[in-house]
Enzyme design. Structure first.
Site, PDB file in Angstrom:
ATOM      1  N   SER A   1       0.795  -1.222   0.000  1.00 48.79           N
ATOM      2  CA  SER A   1       0.000   0.000   0.000  1.00 48.79           C
ATOM      3  C   SER A   1       0.830   1.275   0.000  1.00 48.79           C
ATOM      4  O   SER A   1       0.306   2.352  -0.275  1.00 48.79           O
ATOM      5  CB  SER A   1      -0.935   0.017   1.224  1.00 48.79           C
ATOM      6  OG  SER A   1      -0.202  -0.192   2.413  1.00 48.79           O
TER       7      SER A   1
ATOM      8  N   ASP B   1      -3.154   7.531   8.562  1.00 46.50           N
ATOM      9  CA  ASP B   1      -3.840   6.573   9.420  1.00 46.50           C
ATOM     10  C   ASP B   1      -2.808   5.886  10.316  1.00 46.50           C
ATOM     11  O   ASP B   1      -1.743   6.450  10.558  1.00 46.50           O
ATOM     12  CB  ASP B   1      -4.661   5.579   8.588  1.00 46.50           C
ATOM     13  CG  ASP B   1      -3.805   4.780   7.607  1.00 46.50           C
ATOM     14  OD1 ASP B   1      -2.576   4.723   7.779  1.00 46.50           O
ATOM     15  OD2 ASP B   1      -4.369   4.196   6.656  1.00 46.50           O
TER      16      ASP B   1
ATOM     17  N   HIS C   1       0.142   4.590   7.465  1.00 45.52           N
ATOM     18  CA  HIS C   1       0.594   5.287   6.251  1.00 45.52           C
ATOM     19  C   HIS C   1       0.811   6.780   6.477  1.00 45.52           C
ATOM     20  O   HIS C   1      -0.027   7.447   7.081  1.00 45.52           O
ATOM     21  CB  HIS C   1      -0.438   5.112   5.142  1.00 45.52           C
ATOM     22  CG  HIS C   1      -0.789   3.682   4.892  1.00 45.52           C
ATOM     23  ND1 HIS C   1      -1.886   3.077   5.468  1.00 45.52           N
ATOM     24  CD2 HIS C   1      -0.174   2.736   4.152  1.00 45.52           C
ATOM     25  CE1 HIS C   1      -1.936   1.809   5.077  1.00 45.52           C
ATOM     26  NE2 HIS C   1      -0.905   1.581   4.276  1.00 45.52           N
TER      27      HIS C   1
END
Length: 343
Positions: free
Chosen positions: A57, A316, A319
């Protein structure tokens, strides 16, 4: 460190972000040159290689879900802009009519939650991503000439380790013992990408995972030293392995020290009184069982977003925000310049 089983769902959807607040919108590939600006003197003129992206991600721009994990631009977007191209088409969206023309920029195979091993948060390991790349070559979507004028970006932020620790009830000792296996497979993967014809491969080191809000319980005044030590150990093994590859491959690999870049960016944020506590997430669940972007069974939002996302470092629990990613990117520019040698 306390492990909470209720966080399993959050890590399963490792890069699930959002949001319906209107503060975040999907960034189209064709918008990234404008949306994710780089310093004027860093972007080469008349240089337009293809970029192929593999990993998790930290570099996924929409294969797992439509929004980037930073709530804005991720490293893929900035690095593509640095190379003078738009962010490459996501593999999952390659057949959409509006994306056909964007194939000239390459393709992003990265998938949030993946690792290099089969036992990660989903079934999109890097090996599977490379197999998807091979299929595109087989179908002549990309030619030998395309590959000879291309670069790759590879990310392993740590999903193999967090999966072992959180989902398989592993210990820090288990995480430490896994590093050799992970690095061996990671190096095997990047060598295979090179053997397929990609000239230059930028490999992101592990970030300081002890600074992640998810692995750093409150009060978050400092990063978790144990997890940071494990990140440094991974990077040590990785850099040593890259030094030991065959002489013909040495110039193909560019190590991007994500640990150093993120650590430096965090220090700068701490020193800037205009920023919030850099170790706190901007978007967070209302309790430990919820993550940024999650809703309850009735559809109610079970998360909050900070008032000034542009002043946050973490978007978050894992990240960096767009602000954090941009700060990290600036420190990586000297290393990224080695990618320009492909043309």
């Amino acid at each position: 460190m306390e492990k909470r089983g209720s966080l399993f769902l959050g890590f399963l959807f490792f890069s699930l972000v959002t949001i319906s607040t209107g503060q975040v919108k999907e960034i189209k590939n064709s918008e990234t040159l404008a949306m994710c600006p780089v310093p004027e003197n860093s972007s080469p003129k008349g240089h337009s290689p293809k970029l192929f992206v593999f990993g998790d991600s930290y570099v996924d721009t929409g294969n797992l879900q439509p929004f980037r994990s930073s709530g804005g631009c991720v490293l893929t977007d900035y690095i593509a802009s640095f190379l003078g191209i738009n962010s490459p088409v996501q593999y999952e969206k390659r057949n959409l009519a509006e994306n056909k023309a964007e194939l000239k920029n390459g393709m992003n195979f990265a998938y949030g939650g993946s690792g290099v091993l089969k036992e990660a948060w989903n079934n999109h390991s890097m090996t599977i991503q490379i197999n998807n790349f091979k299929q595109q070559i087989k179908e002549k979507v990309f030619t030998k000439y395309d590959l000879e004028n291309s670069a790759a970006l590879v990310s392993h932020a740590g999903n193999d380790y967090t999966y072992l620790y959180l989902n398989q009830s592993g210990t820090i000792k288990d995480v430490h013992a896994l590093a050799g296996r992970v690095v061996d497979q990671l190096v095997k993967n990047v060598k295979e990408i090179h053997e397929l014809g990609v000239k230059k491969i930028a490999i992101l080191g592990s970030p300081p995972r002890g600074c992640w809000p998810q692995l750093n319980p409150r009060p978050r005044t400092n990063c978790n030293a144990t997890w940071n030590e494990e990140s440094r150990f991974h990077n040590q093994l990785l850099t040593e392995a890259l030094k030991n590859v065959e002489e013909s491959e040495k110039n193909a690999f560019v190590f991007l020290d994500l640990y150093k870049a993120m650590d430096l960016a965090l220090q700068k944020n701490k020193e800037n009184s205009d920023y919030e506590n850099p170790l706190e997430p901007c978007c967070d669940g209302v309790s430990d069982e919820y993550w940024c972007g999650m809703k309850d069974q009735k559809g109610a939002e079970m998360f909050t977003v900070c008032r000034q996302p542009e002043s946050s470092f973490f978007w978050d629990k894992v990240h960096p925000s767009q602000n954090g990613v941009h700060a990290i990117f600036l420190d990586l520019i000297p290393s990224l310049e080695r990618l320009l040698l492909i043309c």
